[in-house]
Motif scaffolding. Sequence first.
Motif, PDB file in Angstrom:
ATOM      1  N   PHE A  14       0.828  -1.206   0.000  1.00 34.99           N
ATOM      2  CA  PHE A  14       0.000   0.000   0.000  1.00 34.99           C
ATOM      3  C   PHE A  14       0.865   1.261   0.000  1.00 34.99           C
ATOM      4  O   PHE A  14       0.546   2.239  -0.684  1.00 34.99           O
ATOM      5  CB  PHE A  14      -0.966   0.000   1.194  1.00 34.99           C
ATOM      6  CG  PHE A  14      -1.965   1.122   1.149  1.00 34.99           C
ATOM      7  CD1 PHE A  14      -2.990   1.118   0.216  1.00 34.99           C
ATOM      8  CD2 PHE A  14      -1.875   2.181   2.022  1.00 34.99           C
ATOM      9  CE1 PHE A  14      -3.912   2.167   0.156  1.00 34.99           C
ATOM     10  CE2 PHE A  14      -2.788   3.229   1.984  1.00 34.99           C
ATOM     11  CZ  PHE A  14      -3.810   3.217   1.049  1.00 34.99           C
ATOM     12  N   TRP A 103      -5.378  -4.238  -8.536  1.00 33.58           N
ATOM     13  CA  TRP A 103      -5.422  -3.978  -7.095  1.00 33.58           C
ATOM     14  C   TRP A 103      -6.788  -4.267  -6.491  1.00 33.58           C
ATOM     15  O   TRP A 103      -6.884  -4.804  -5.393  1.00 33.58           O
ATOM     16  CB  TRP A 103      -5.076  -2.513  -6.811  1.00 33.58           C
ATOM     17  CG  TRP A 103      -3.626  -2.226  -6.885  1.00 33.58           C
ATOM     18  CD1 TRP A 103      -2.900  -1.875  -7.993  1.00 33.58           C
ATOM     19  CD2 TRP A 103      -2.697  -2.287  -5.811  1.00 33.58           C
ATOM     20  NE1 TRP A 103      -1.585  -1.704  -7.653  1.00 33.58           N
ATOM     21  CE2 TRP A 103      -1.437  -1.945  -6.326  1.00 33.58           C
ATOM     22  CE3 TRP A 103      -2.814  -2.587  -4.452  1.00 33.58           C
ATOM     23  CZ2 TRP A 103      -0.292  -1.901  -5.536  1.00 33.58           C
ATOM     24  CZ3 TRP A 103      -1.683  -2.529  -3.661  1.00 33.58           C
ATOM     25  CH2 TRP A 103      -0.440  -2.198  -4.205  1.00 33.58           C
ATOM     26  N   ILE A 104      -7.854  -3.866  -7.173  1.00 37.51           N
ATOM     27  CA  ILE A 104      -9.182  -3.882  -6.553  1.00 37.51           C
ATOM     28  C   ILE A 104     -10.174  -4.821  -7.225  1.00 37.51           C
ATOM     29  O   ILE A 104     -11.264  -5.026  -6.708  1.00 37.51           O
ATOM     30  CB  ILE A 104      -9.780  -2.463  -6.507  1.00 37.51           C
ATOM     31  CG1 ILE A 104      -9.857  -1.853  -7.899  1.00 37.51           C
ATOM     32  CG2 ILE A 104      -8.994  -1.589  -5.546  1.00 37.51           C
ATOM     33  CD1 ILE A 104     -10.526  -0.500  -7.970  1.00 37.51           C
ATOM     34  N   VAL A 154      -8.846   0.744  -2.398  1.00 39.08           N
ATOM     35  CA  VAL A 154      -7.955  -0.233  -1.757  1.00 39.08           C
ATOM     36  C   VAL A 154      -8.120  -0.174  -0.249  1.00 39.08           C
ATOM     37  O   VAL A 154      -8.242  -1.211   0.422  1.00 39.08           O
ATOM     38  CB  VAL A 154      -6.477   0.003  -2.160  1.00 39.08           C
ATOM     39  CG1 VAL A 154      -5.540  -0.829  -1.302  1.00 39.08           C
ATOM     40  CG2 VAL A 154      -6.273  -0.316  -3.626  1.00 39.08           C
ATOM     41  N   GLN A 158      -9.389  -3.182   2.074  1.00 39.57           N
ATOM     42  CA  GLN A 158      -8.423  -3.735   3.003  1.00 39.57           C
ATOM     43  C   GLN A 158      -8.844  -3.577   4.459  1.00 39.57           C
ATOM     44  O   GLN A 158      -8.789  -4.514   5.230  1.00 39.57           O
ATOM     45  CB  GLN A 158      -7.056  -3.066   2.786  1.00 39.57           C
ATOM     46  CG  GLN A 158      -5.936  -3.668   3.584  1.00 39.57           C
ATOM     47  CD  GLN A 158      -5.624  -5.094   3.156  1.00 39.57           C
ATOM     48  OE1 GLN A 158      -5.627  -5.388   1.972  1.00 39.57           O
ATOM     49  NE2 GLN A 158      -5.390  -5.959   4.106  1.00 39.57           N
TER      50      GLN A 158
END
Length: 163
Positions: A14, A103-104, A154, A158
Amino acid sequence: MTANTPPLLIAGFFAALCLLCSSLALIDFRRGIIPDALNLAVGGIGLARAIVTGGAVAGVEATAEAIIVGLIFWLFRRLYFAARKIQGLGLGDVKFLAAATLWIGLPGIPVLILIAALSALIAVGGAQLAGQTLTRQTSLPFGPFLALGLLSAVAAQQWFGLS
């Protein structure tokens, strides 16, 4: 994310994304372009994260989703140009959205787009309140808002469990 993935590793991924998104936003704001190298770095680290947290199959799935998102937004870009005869979305933005998907995933794209669009509208509203004249032809770099949307998506996935 697998249960045995060290939280420090996730935080490192991150942090790298934050640095890349900050650089991307600054460059796009100043020059109106998102460098391919930054898009590649965002995508590469996103793919590495997907593989580390979910295994090789997760990496393949993330790559397939990224290709789909890239094609959808490339088509959207072409259709917009065909209808309006001006570019409404830069090719760097399309590449960034594909990289962001690593990433997502597909479920995170609507959140990214929503946050990017709302933050861009707030920026435009602020510019108008400050006395800046904006027309339909005014160009606004969208990369900084996409970067904010990605970081927010993100973080939501997360730390808040949103998918």
